[in-house]
Structure formats: structure tokens, C-alpha cells
Write a protein that holds these residues in place. Sequence first.
Motif, mmCIF file in Angstrom:
data_model
loop_
_atom_site.group_PDB
_atom_site.id
_atom_site.type_symbol
_atom_site.label_atom_id
_atom_site.label_comp_id
_atom_site.label_asym_id
_atom_site.label_seq_id
_atom_site.Cartn_x
_atom_site.Cartn_y
_atom_site.Cartn_z
ATOM 1 N N VAL A 67 8.605 30.300 35.373
ATOM 2 C CA VAL A 67 7.515 31.443 35.336
ATOM 3 C C VAL A 67 7.167 31.316 36.954
ATOM 4 O O VAL A 67 6.664 30.355 37.402
ATOM 5 N N VAL A 68 7.509 32.477 37.466
ATOM 6 C CA VAL A 68 7.219 32.607 38.951
ATOM 7 C C VAL A 68 6.599 33.765 39.397
ATOM 8 O O VAL A 68 6.900 35.180 38.951
ATOM 9 N N PRO A 69 5.492 33.799 39.842
ATOM 10 C CA PRO A 69 4.594 34.868 40.473
ATOM 11 C C PRO A 69 5.245 35.654 41.842
ATOM 12 O O PRO A 69 5.952 34.852 42.441
ATOM 13 N N TYR A 70 4.922 36.851 42.010
ATOM 14 C CA TYR A 70 5.716 37.522 42.898
ATOM 15 C C TYR A 70 4.849 38.597 43.208
ATOM 16 O O TYR A 70 4.322 39.390 42.279
ATOM 17 N N ASP A 71 4.722 39.425 44.577
ATOM 18 C CA ASP A 71 4.066 40.492 44.907
ATOM 19 C C ASP A 71 5.063 41.607 45.165
ATOM 20 O O ASP A 71 5.862 41.367 45.940
ATOM 21 N N TYR A 72 4.791 42.818 45.149
ATOM 22 C CA TYR A 72 5.523 44.015 45.482
ATOM 23 C C TYR A 72 4.420 45.195 45.913
ATOM 24 O O TYR A 72 3.896 45.567 44.915
ATOM 25 N N ARG A 73 4.428 45.590 47.085
ATOM 26 C CA ARG A 73 3.673 46.398 47.651
ATOM 27 C C ARG A 73 2.158 46.769 46.825
ATOM 28 O O ARG A 73 1.776 47.654 46.529
ATOM 29 N N GLY A 74 1.605 45.365 47.014
ATOM 30 C CA GLY A 74 0.388 45.366 46.685
ATOM 31 C C GLY A 74 0.001 44.905 44.992
ATOM 32 O O GLY A 74 -1.158 44.650 44.835
ATOM 33 N N ASP A 75 1.108 44.954 44.502
ATOM 34 C CA ASP A 75 0.560 44.591 42.990
ATOM 35 C C ASP A 75 1.470 43.053 42.801
ATOM 36 O O ASP A 75 2.057 42.723 43.360
ATOM 37 N N MET A 76 0.738 42.400 41.942
ATOM 38 C CA MET A 76 1.103 41.135 41.522
ATOM 39 C C MET A 76 1.957 41.108 40.277
ATOM 40 O O MET A 76 1.562 41.807 39.112
ATOM 41 N N PHE A 77 3.052 40.471 40.126
ATOM 42 C CA PHE A 77 3.765 40.322 38.854
ATOM 43 C C PHE A 77 3.992 38.697 38.602
ATOM 44 O O PHE A 77 4.108 38.051 39.598
ATOM 45 N N PHE A 78 4.814 38.444 37.556
ATOM 46 C CA PHE A 78 5.428 37.227 37.517
ATOM 47 C C PHE A 78 6.636 37.419 36.441
ATOM 48 O O PHE A 78 6.713 38.204 35.526
ATOM 49 N N LEU A 79 7.603 36.838 36.784
ATOM 50 C CA LEU A 79 8.731 36.745 36.101
ATOM 51 C C LEU A 79 8.886 35.461 34.997
ATOM 52 O O LEU A 79 8.595 34.322 35.603
ATOM 53 N N ALA A 80 9.133 35.714 33.908
ATOM 54 C CA ALA A 80 9.243 34.438 32.974
ATOM 55 C C ALA A 80 10.686 34.448 32.360
ATOM 56 O O ALA A 80 11.168 35.598 31.945
ATOM 57 N N TYR A 81 11.128 33.273 32.274
ATOM 58 C CA TYR A 81 12.516 32.895 31.627
ATOM 59 C C TYR A 81 12.625 32.018 30.519
ATOM 60 O O TYR A 81 12.155 30.894 31.077
ATOM 61 N N ASN A 82 13.403 31.964 29.486
ATOM 62 C CA ASN A 82 13.759 30.925 28.651
ATOM 63 C C ASN A 82 14.981 30.570 28.732
ATOM 64 O O ASN A 82 15.818 31.087 28.294
ATOM 65 N N ALA A 83 15.313 29.234 29.225
ATOM 66 C CA ALA A 83 16.777 28.895 29.487
ATOM 67 C C ALA A 83 17.493 28.642 28.145
ATOM 68 O O ALA A 83 18.851 28.751 28.034
ATOM 69 N N ASP A 84 16.652 28.211 27.276
ATOM 70 C CA ASP A 84 17.154 27.890 25.681
ATOM 71 C C ASP A 84 17.600 29.025 25.163
ATOM 72 O O ASP A 84 18.832 29.288 24.258
ATOM 73 N N THR A 85 17.136 30.312 25.346
ATOM 74 C CA THR A 85 17.268 31.466 24.505
ATOM 75 C C THR A 85 17.871 32.604 25.340
ATOM 76 O O THR A 85 18.347 33.528 24.640
ATOM 77 N N GLY A 86 17.591 32.633 26.553
ATOM 78 C CA GLY A 86 17.956 33.883 27.475
ATOM 79 C C GLY A 86 17.086 34.656 27.637
ATOM 80 O O GLY A 86 17.409 35.924 28.309
ATOM 81 N N GLN A 87 15.719 34.769 27.066
ATOM 82 C CA GLN A 87 14.933 35.603 26.984
ATOM 83 C C GLN A 87 14.003 35.806 28.283
ATOM 84 O O GLN A 87 13.676 34.625 28.674
ATOM 85 N N ALA A 88 14.087 36.895 29.000
ATOM 86 C CA ALA A 88 13.538 37.082 30.256
ATOM 87 C C ALA A 88 12.467 38.345 30.272
ATOM 88 O O ALA A 88 12.683 39.306 29.465
ATOM 89 N N ALA A 89 11.144 38.124 30.916
ATOM 90 C CA ALA A 89 10.192 39.254 30.863
ATOM 91 C C ALA A 89 9.505 39.226 32.251
ATOM 92 O O ALA A 89 9.392 38.294 32.822
ATOM 93 N N VAL A 90 9.026 40.374 32.472
ATOM 94 C CA VAL A 90 8.243 40.710 33.717
ATOM 95 C C VAL A 90 7.045 41.278 33.389
ATOM 96 O O VAL A 90 6.702 42.003 32.430
#
Length: 304
Positions: A142-165
Motif C-alpha cells: 500500500v503506497v500513497p502518492y500525489d499527482y497535481r495536488g491530489d492524493m492517491f494510493f496504490l494497493a496490491y495483493n501479491a498472492d492474488t494479483g489484485q491491484a487497485a488505486v
Amino acid sequence: MEKRQTVIYSIANGNTVNSLVARQVWTAEKWPEQSVAGYNRLCAFHHDGDVMVLGHDATRQAADIYQVRAGGSGLDHQGKTDLHQAYDIVASFYVGGKPHFLAYNRDMGKIDFYKVAGDLSLAHVYSYERTYGNTTLGFTTVVPYDYRGDMFFLAYNADTGQAAVYQLAVTSETALHVKEVWRKSWAAGWTGFAFFKMGGENFFLKTNTRYNNVNIDHMVDNAAEGSHPVGTHLPLSLDVDAVAAFEFNHFPCFLTYRDTGKTTFNRFHGDCRGWTEEAVFSSLENAVALLPFRLGEESYLQVY
């Protein structure tokens, strides 16, 4: 219980072109004295012009905050918060220029959000979890990151491969709000995520020992489109135990670490399809956390 050693290194230019050197500027054999079992996560943040380090101790279900001394010459304990929860991932981000933390428990699928108060305690402001449908269970990254003033985070499950923002926002009624904006099935087995910026854009390196692959991906400008690879099957040895991105002279770099203590510093190429190794040195063995941070224009690395 064992009390772990920690070391801080300064990162500086070497004597030749395209070389870096690491110089030890501080070490502590029994740091932190407040800890019984030791920290499982470290992260850095800025507060009122100072660089601070947060250490999360899952055994005590608590967080300690330290101020980094000038020149990386030590850490001074500033406060402790009992969180009443053990977390697998802790990461810092900013809302309105103020430091916050997300803290994630994998088994519960719960993401708690904390704001750093004026006395450097952590105030809980929001929780997010989904236990059905597009669940938040089982994330390994789970990694937060910013882009053009907005905040997001990427989340990923290495066991299933599911990724989400997910996008973070402040609303008229809530101190913080989370909304999922993208989800996709990746290959399973990705680890070693190292986020960095180049030209204002967000990229990340990731490694996969299951499929013998190393990628650099670009987070697309439109967060609803997720990410896409800009470099794949890149020449990084997969026997590394950890990677972390850092900035040196305003240019993105990353380090690799092996449990033997072997550490390398590497500078990304501008096309994000390779890098140049600029330093190799021996650090602590069997470290549990690597924390690059900056003090003004200077770069440092804490190994714990």
C-alpha cells in the motif's frame, strides 16, 4: 527482547563521475530505548521544517516519533501514541500540507488514517475497509502518492494479483474520504515496489521472483486508467531482499539491499528503462527497515 541497532549514512558524490559514497554519521546500539520488541515499520515526514521519523511497533501497538538532528547526527524522541492496533504497513502522506499516516492491517483489510497533531501525537481521523466485493483484504503493498495536488494510493495483493488505486479527498462533512478509482488483475508475485518521480510524473520499480521479471511502471495521468509498464525484464538481480527509492541532487535513484548487508545505490536513466550503479557498500546485516530521507538538499539513509 532484542533491541536492534540502527545506523544513519549520508549520501554524497564520489571522487569520480557517476559515483556516490555512503558515510556513516550516526549509530546506536540500543535504539530505540522506548521499544521493547523493536519496530516493524519506519517512515519519515516533515513537520514545521524538521525531518521526523515514525517507528511503528506491532508488538506494543504503538508509534514513536523522533526528530532527526542536523547532519543526520542522531534521533531525539519526541512523542509516543498508543494505537491499540498492530499494522503491517505504515506510510506517510500530506493533506493540505499537513502530515498524515495511513496504517494498514492485512488480515482485517482495514486502513486507518491518522493526522499528526501539534504535540506530535497521532489523531485518528478516518477508517476505510471493504470485506465483500472489491475487498481491501490481503494487500501486501500500500503506497500513497500525489499527482497535481491530489492524493492517491496504490494497493496490491501479491498472492492474488489484485491491484487497485484509491483517491483521497477532504469533503464538506469528513476530514478524509476514500474512493476506489481503478482496479485490475495483475500477475501475482510482485514485490519490491519503489515509487519515484521524474518530470513531475509518478513511476515505480517492482520485482517478481515468481516470473523472473523486473518492471518500471508509469502511473497514468488519469488515475482511472491505473498504470502501464515503460520498461520490462530489466537487468536487476532478483536475489535482493529489499529496494527503496530516494532522491539525490533532484534526480531519482534507488537502492538495493541484501540480508548480508550488501547495499547498492543506482541512478535511474531518463527513459526509465535502466539505471547506472553508482555505489556498493556494506551495511547492517538482516535489517528490517530501510529509510531514505532528505535534510534540506542533503540525502541520507537510515538502516534499522
